[in-house]
Design a protein around this motif. Structure first.
Motif, PDB file in Angstrom:
ATOM      1  N   GLY A 145       5.079  -8.331  -8.988  1.00  0.00           N
ATOM      2  CA  GLY A 145       5.188  -7.020  -9.157  1.00  0.00           C
ATOM      3  C   GLY A 145       6.100  -6.518  -7.881  1.00  0.00           C
ATOM      4  N   ARG A 146       6.382  -5.129  -7.964  1.00  0.00           N
ATOM      5  CA  ARG A 146       7.355  -4.577  -6.928  1.00  0.00           C
ATOM      6  C   ARG A 146       6.463  -3.270  -6.127  1.00  0.00           C
ATOM      7  NH1 ARG A 146      13.410  -4.820  -9.323  1.00  0.00           N
ATOM      8  NH2 ARG A 146      13.121  -7.102 -10.128  1.00  0.00           N
ATOM      9  N   LEU A 147       6.348  -3.262  -4.917  1.00  0.00           N
ATOM     10  CA  LEU A 147       5.535  -2.249  -4.450  1.00  0.00           C
ATOM     11  C   LEU A 147       6.648  -1.337  -3.603  1.00  0.00           C
ATOM     12  CD1 LEU A 147       3.416  -0.283  -3.427  1.00  0.00           C
ATOM     13  CD2 LEU A 147       2.890  -1.950  -1.747  1.00  0.00           C
ATOM     14  N   VAL A 148       7.068  -0.151  -3.785  1.00  0.00           N
ATOM     15  CA  VAL A 148       8.119   0.566  -2.916  1.00  0.00           C
ATOM     16  C   VAL A 148       7.115   1.351  -1.987  1.00  0.00           C
ATOM     17  CG1 VAL A 148      10.170   1.966  -2.939  1.00  0.00           C
ATOM     18  CG2 VAL A 148       9.689   0.360  -4.952  1.00  0.00           C
ATOM     19  N   VAL A 149       7.271   1.364  -0.669  1.00  0.00           N
ATOM     20  CA  VAL A 149       6.584   2.161   0.056  1.00  0.00           C
ATOM     21  C   VAL A 149       7.505   3.514   0.489  1.00  0.00           C
ATOM     22  CG1 VAL A 149       5.500   2.167   2.195  1.00  0.00           C
ATOM     23  CG2 VAL A 149       5.308   0.279   0.918  1.00  0.00           C
ATOM     24  N   VAL A 150       7.333   4.529   0.020  1.00  0.00           N
ATOM     25  CA  VAL A 150       8.238   5.696   0.151  1.00  0.00           C
ATOM     26  C   VAL A 150       7.837   6.530   1.431  1.00  0.00           C
ATOM     27  CG1 VAL A 150       9.423   7.418  -0.884  1.00  0.00           C
ATOM     28  CG2 VAL A 150       8.532   5.481  -2.223  1.00  0.00           C
ATOM     29  N   GLY A 151       8.406   7.035   2.250  1.00  0.00           N
ATOM     30  CA  GLY A 151       8.431   7.753   3.378  1.00  0.00           C
ATOM     31  C   GLY A 151       7.688   7.079   4.795  1.00  0.00           C
ATOM     32  N   LEU A 152       7.297   7.977   5.522  1.00  0.00           N
ATOM     33  CA  LEU A 152       6.835   7.247   6.756  1.00  0.00           C
ATOM     34  C   LEU A 152       5.269   7.387   7.070  1.00  0.00           C
ATOM     35  CD1 LEU A 152       9.105   9.450   8.842  1.00  0.00           C
ATOM     36  CD2 LEU A 152       9.525   7.070   8.203  1.00  0.00           C
ATOM     37  N   TYR A 153       4.907   6.333   7.611  1.00  0.00           N
ATOM     38  CA  TYR A 153       3.476   5.949   7.847  1.00  0.00           C
ATOM     39  C   TYR A 153       3.146   6.226   9.061  1.00  0.00           C
ATOM     40  CZ  TYR A 153       2.961   4.585   3.007  1.00  0.00           C
ATOM     41  OH  TYR A 153       2.880   4.877   1.572  1.00  0.00           O
ATOM     42  N   GLU A 154       2.495   7.304   9.875  1.00  0.00           N
ATOM     43  CA  GLU A 154       2.334   7.469  11.268  1.00  0.00           C
ATOM     44  C   GLU A 154       1.458   6.528  11.668  1.00  0.00           C
ATOM     45  OE1 GLU A 154       4.029   9.857  12.850  1.00  0.00           O
ATOM     46  OE2 GLU A 154       5.271  10.234  10.998  1.00  0.00           O
ATOM     47  N   GLU A 155       0.252   6.056  11.145  1.00  0.00           N
ATOM     48  CA  GLU A 155      -0.485   5.303  11.788  1.00  0.00           C
ATOM     49  C   GLU A 155      -0.438   3.674  10.991  1.00  0.00           C
ATOM     50  OE1 GLU A 155      -4.474   6.834  11.579  1.00  0.00           O
ATOM     51  OE2 GLU A 155      -3.930   8.632  12.104  1.00  0.00           O
ATOM     52  N   GLY A 156      -0.499   2.743  11.706  1.00  0.00           N
ATOM     53  CA  GLY A 156      -0.529   1.363  11.197  1.00  0.00           C
ATOM     54  C   GLY A 156      -1.773   1.067  10.501  1.00  0.00           C
ATOM     55  N   GLY A 157      -1.645   0.323   9.504  1.00  0.00           N
ATOM     56  CA  GLY A 157      -2.934  -0.013   9.039  1.00  0.00           C
ATOM     57  C   GLY A 157      -2.891  -1.554   9.191  1.00  0.00           C
ATOM     58  N   GLU A 158      -4.114  -2.069   8.942  1.00  0.00           N
ATOM     59  CA  GLU A 158      -4.323  -3.495   8.894  1.00  0.00           C
ATOM     60  C   GLU A 158      -4.593  -4.144   7.600  1.00  0.00           C
ATOM     61  OE1 GLU A 158      -7.650  -4.570  11.479  1.00  0.00           O
ATOM     62  OE2 GLU A 158      -6.957  -3.119  13.188  1.00  0.00           O
ATOM     63  N   PHE A 159      -3.915  -5.432   7.446  1.00  0.00           N
ATOM     64  CA  PHE A 159      -3.955  -5.973   6.154  1.00  0.00           C
ATOM     65  C   PHE A 159      -4.974  -7.109   6.487  1.00  0.00           C
ATOM     66  CE2 PHE A 159       0.561  -4.542   5.516  1.00  0.00           C
ATOM     67  CZ  PHE A 159       0.158  -3.680   4.724  1.00  0.00           C
ATOM     68  N   PRO A 187      -0.285  -3.344 -12.781  1.00  0.00           N
ATOM     69  CA  PRO A 187       1.129  -2.561 -12.746  1.00  0.00           C
ATOM     70  C   PRO A 187       2.192  -3.426 -12.061  1.00  0.00           C
ATOM     71  CG  PRO A 187      -0.207  -1.231 -11.468  1.00  0.00           C
ATOM     72  CD  PRO A 187      -1.229  -2.290 -12.042  1.00  0.00           C
ATOM     73  N   GLN A 188       3.267  -3.357 -12.907  1.00  0.00           N
ATOM     74  CA  GLN A 188       4.416  -4.326 -12.156  1.00  0.00           C
ATOM     75  C   GLN A 188       5.381  -3.432 -10.953  1.00  0.00           C
ATOM     76  OE1 GLN A 188       5.151  -7.567 -12.767  1.00  0.00           O
ATOM     77  NE2 GLN A 188       2.958  -7.610 -13.388  1.00  0.00           N
ATOM     78  N   LEU A 189       5.134  -1.817 -11.067  1.00  0.00           N
ATOM     79  CA  LEU A 189       5.862  -1.256 -10.068  1.00  0.00           C
ATOM     80  C   LEU A 189       4.931  -0.110  -9.687  1.00  0.00           C
ATOM     81  CD1 LEU A 189       8.329  -0.614  -8.820  1.00  0.00           C
ATOM     82  CD2 LEU A 189       9.130   0.740 -10.861  1.00  0.00           C
ATOM     83  N   ILE A 190       4.740   0.074  -8.517  1.00  0.00           N
ATOM     84  CA  ILE A 190       4.058   1.037  -8.041  1.00  0.00           C
ATOM     85  C   ILE A 190       4.886   1.715  -6.648  1.00  0.00           C
ATOM     86  CG2 ILE A 190       1.989   1.699  -6.413  1.00  0.00           C
ATOM     87  CD1 ILE A 190       0.531  -0.730  -7.791  1.00  0.00           C
ATOM     88  N   PHE A 191       4.837   3.091  -6.665  1.00  0.00           N
ATOM     89  CA  PHE A 191       5.597   3.791  -5.601  1.00  0.00           C
ATOM     90  C   PHE A 191       4.527   4.488  -4.914  1.00  0.00           C
ATOM     91  CE2 PHE A 191       8.898   3.445  -8.916  1.00  0.00           C
ATOM     92  CZ  PHE A 191      10.017   3.374  -8.341  1.00  0.00           C
ATOM     93  N   ASP A 192       4.203   3.829  -3.669  1.00  0.00           N
ATOM     94  CA  ASP A 192       3.257   4.424  -2.670  1.00  0.00           C
ATOM     95  C   ASP A 192       3.698   5.528  -2.055  1.00  0.00           C
ATOM     96  OD1 ASP A 192       1.260   5.029  -0.920  1.00  0.00           O
ATOM     97  OD2 ASP A 192       0.642   2.908  -0.888  1.00  0.00           O
ATOM     98  N   CYS A 193       3.492   6.807  -2.339  1.00  0.00           N
ATOM     99  CA  CYS A 193       4.082   7.861  -1.588  1.00  0.00           C
ATOM    100  C   CYS A 193       2.796   8.451  -0.673  1.00  0.00           C
ATOM    101  CB  CYS A 193       4.667   8.791  -2.708  1.00  0.00           C
ATOM    102  SG  CYS A 193       5.815   8.098  -3.768  1.00  0.00           S
ATOM    103  N   SER A 194       1.683   7.839  -0.689  1.00  0.00           N
ATOM    104  CA  SER A 194       0.422   8.592  -0.101  1.00  0.00           C
ATOM    105  C   SER A 194       0.625   8.707   1.326  1.00  0.00           C
ATOM    106  CB  SER A 194      -0.500   7.668  -0.304  1.00  0.00           C
ATOM    107  OG  SER A 194      -0.349   6.642   0.220  1.00  0.00           O
TER     108      SER A 194
END
Length: 167
Positions: A118-132, A94-101
């Motif tokens: 592609g474009r990833l839109v991270v929507v909202g707040l993420y309480e815990e940090g993840g590692e990449f 996909p070229q466009l993802i909205f991560d609302c998880s």
């Protein structure tokens, strides 16, 4: 927040760059309103909403409205381009993802499944940090992916949402 996410993605201004479906990761309230407003602005938009086992009832609501859904049978989102083979045997990402998880694990998976440029839109707040992992970070650079954050709304977003609700 949903209209802000759509506006920040660039899809409302120009859709020429978009190929394939828009993916909404997370069928909660934010994912629901991103989907509804996307279909309001672009009525025939191709959307796939992705959730987990415990999202089954939420996903049913999307299905009843004619929106394609996918359920992943795991404790975390396990998104790969192979899971998106629905109507063809192509492996287009996909070229466009909205991560609302709201899930740091899902965020890494979203980046991995996003197509080149592609474009990833991270929507909202993420309480815990993840590692990449280095692989994910390398994929952002090598494949020229864009990550956009969306939180809150502007006054014009409220006007659009109020008109949508009144319609």
């Amino acid at each position: 927040i949903a209209n802000n996410a759509l506006r920040r993605s660039g899809i409302l201004e120009n859709r020429d760059w978009l190929v394939g479906p828009v993916v909404i990761l997370g069928p909660g309230k934010i994912g629901y309103f991103v989907t509804k407003l996307l279909r309001h602005h672009i009525p025939n938009s191709d959307v796939i909403v992705i959730g987990k086992d415990e999202d089954e009832k939420r996903l049913e609501a999307f299905t009843k409205e004619g929106i394609r859904t996918l359920t992943f049978r795991s404790k975390r989102y396990a998104v790969t381009p192979h899971n998106l083979i629905l109507d063809s045997d192509k492996l287009d990402k996909p070229q466009l993802i909205f991560d609302c998880s709201g899930s740091p694990d899902a965020l890494g998976e979203s980046i991995s499944m996003l197509g080149r440029k592609g474009r990833l839109v991270v929507v909202g707040l993420y309480e815990e940090g993840g590692e990449f992992t280095p692989h994910i970070l390398s994929s952002i650079v090598r494949e020229e992916k864009t990550i956009i954050g969306a939180s809150g709304a502007l006054p014009e977003d409220y006007d659009i949402v109020i008109k949508y609700i009144d319609a």
